[in-house]
Design a protein around this motif. Sequence first.
Motif, PDB file in Angstrom:
ATOM      1  N   PHE A 228      -3.084  -3.006  -1.943  1.00  0.00           N
ATOM      2  CA  PHE A 228      -2.499  -1.622  -1.607  1.00  0.00           C
ATOM      3  C   PHE A 228      -2.847  -0.644  -2.536  1.00  0.00           C
ATOM      4  CE2 PHE A 228       0.558   1.708  -0.499  1.00  0.00           C
ATOM      5  CZ  PHE A 228       0.369   1.686   0.762  1.00  0.00           C
TER       6      PHE A 228
ATOM      7  N   CYS B  75      -0.246 -11.030   8.570  1.00  0.00           N
ATOM      8  CA  CYS B  75       1.123 -10.829   8.793  1.00  0.00           C
ATOM      9  C   CYS B  75       1.508 -11.641  10.263  1.00  0.00           C
ATOM     10  CB  CYS B  75       1.256  -9.201   9.069  1.00  0.00           C
ATOM     11  SG  CYS B  75       0.219  -8.595  10.084  1.00  0.00           S
TER      12      CYS B  75
ATOM     13  N   ARG C 293       5.949   1.084  -1.013  1.00  0.00           N
ATOM     14  CA  ARG C 293       4.874   0.833  -0.374  1.00  0.00           C
ATOM     15  C   ARG C 293       5.021   0.792   0.935  1.00  0.00           C
ATOM     16  NH1 ARG C 293       5.117  -2.788  -4.364  1.00  0.00           N
ATOM     17  NH2 ARG C 293       5.119  -4.251  -2.904  1.00  0.00           N
TER      18      ARG C 293
ATOM     19  N   GLY D  57      -1.873   2.865   3.232  1.00  0.00           N
ATOM     20  CA  GLY D  57      -2.813   1.675   3.004  1.00  0.00           C
ATOM     21  C   GLY D  57      -3.883   1.432   3.823  1.00  0.00           C
TER      22      GLY D  57
ATOM     23  N   VAL E 211      -1.771  -7.052   0.116  1.00  0.00           N
ATOM     24  CA  VAL E 211      -1.975  -6.858   1.489  1.00  0.00           C
ATOM     25  C   VAL E 211      -3.463  -6.677   1.758  1.00  0.00           C
ATOM     26  CG1 VAL E 211      -1.814  -5.649   3.625  1.00  0.00           C
ATOM     27  CG2 VAL E 211       0.190  -6.586   2.370  1.00  0.00           C
TER      28      VAL E 211
ATOM     29  N   LEU F  96       3.281   3.816  10.731  1.00  0.00           N
ATOM     30  CA  LEU F  96       3.395   2.472  10.549  1.00  0.00           C
ATOM     31  C   LEU F  96       3.390   1.486  11.421  1.00  0.00           C
ATOM     32  CD1 LEU F  96       6.359   3.286   7.963  1.00  0.00           C
ATOM     33  CD2 LEU F  96       3.935   2.864   7.176  1.00  0.00           C
TER      34      LEU F  96
ATOM     35  N   GLY G  78      -4.073  -4.831   7.555  1.00  0.00           N
ATOM     36  CA  GLY G  78      -2.893  -4.133   7.530  1.00  0.00           C
ATOM     37  C   GLY G  78      -1.670  -4.928   7.746  1.00  0.00           C
ATOM     38  N   TRP G  79      -0.432  -4.524   7.759  1.00  0.00           N
ATOM     39  CA  TRP G  79       0.880  -5.137   7.739  1.00  0.00           C
ATOM     40  C   TRP G  79       1.719  -4.671   8.796  1.00  0.00           C
ATOM     41  CZ3 TRP G  79       1.131  -9.796   5.272  1.00  0.00           C
ATOM     42  CH2 TRP G  79       2.341 -10.572   5.133  1.00  0.00           C
TER      43      TRP G  79
ATOM     44  N   TRP H  79       5.169  -2.512   2.557  1.00  0.00           N
ATOM     45  CA  TRP H  79       3.976  -3.784   2.484  1.00  0.00           C
ATOM     46  C   TRP H  79       4.193  -4.668   1.064  1.00  0.00           C
ATOM     47  CZ3 TRP H  79      -1.887  -2.155   3.282  1.00  0.00           C
ATOM     48  CH2 TRP H  79      -2.066  -1.558   4.797  1.00  0.00           C
TER      49      TRP H  79
END
Length: 283
Positions: free
Chosen positions: A5, A131, A266, A168, A273, A179, A278-279, A269
């Motif tokens: 990230f 994830c 972050r 990110g 990652v 997000l 992504g997460w 995150w």
Amino acid sequence: MAPAFSPPQPPLAAPWPPLIGVDFSSSPTARKPIVVAQGERIGAVVRLGALSALPTLSDFGAWLKRPEPWVGGFDLPFGLPRELVAHLGWPTDWPALMDHYAQLSRAQIRDTFAAFCAARPVGHKFAHRACDKPAGSSPSMKWVNPPVAYMLHAGVPLLREAGVSLPGLAAGDPQRVALEAYPGLLARDVLGQRSYKADDVARQTPERLIARKDLVDALEQGRTRLGLRLKLSHAQREALVDDPQGDKLDAVLCLMQAAWACTQPRWGWPEGVDPLEGWILAA
């Protein structure tokens, strides 16, 4: 090795920005709309404000473009598994991958992903993001039950078109921060494998009603991994419990995850990652 990230983001300080949680559908209707929960965080309390229903993707796109600030949790995947992308020879940087993916039809996505799965052994049909296991989420390449591949295909282009920030993944308006959230993550903290919702009327049972009551009780008491308490009016509580499809409750679960992210480095995150994948918040 995927880059970590990049732009570090320290925890935000109070007062925190307005919050939203979005229960998304790739094919919304008036009977099964996209639901947006709005609220605010005050200390360890998240107060629910309005619940809005958006019956079309264009309505949702227009809502996203409004200039009001927010930090939002969205119940749709923001990325694809790197293993899948590399196998298909698709672009391996996120913006180019999303450009490519948006140009495909749903039929092309289905056929491509079905062919990928058909060539793999039983028990390993789907590729997963890092994830998925900690979140307990479906692989983002899944096109049925639930069709999250289509949710990515429908939702991410609207977020990008609206110019929001996708930490990110892509720069955008720092006052509108999107997000990836997953309501099932918090629901399982409380309910384990008990089901709390169903679209099929025949499966909208008293047991699922009791599960929704238990889940709302736990959110109000702060009994999830987030350590936050949900504040509801009596009417709001009834609205969440009495929605057998669980869309309103899922939007609120995403709202809670967005509230948690505001105080995390972050945006929650972990280190390292993969920015292609992504997460999911709080996984």
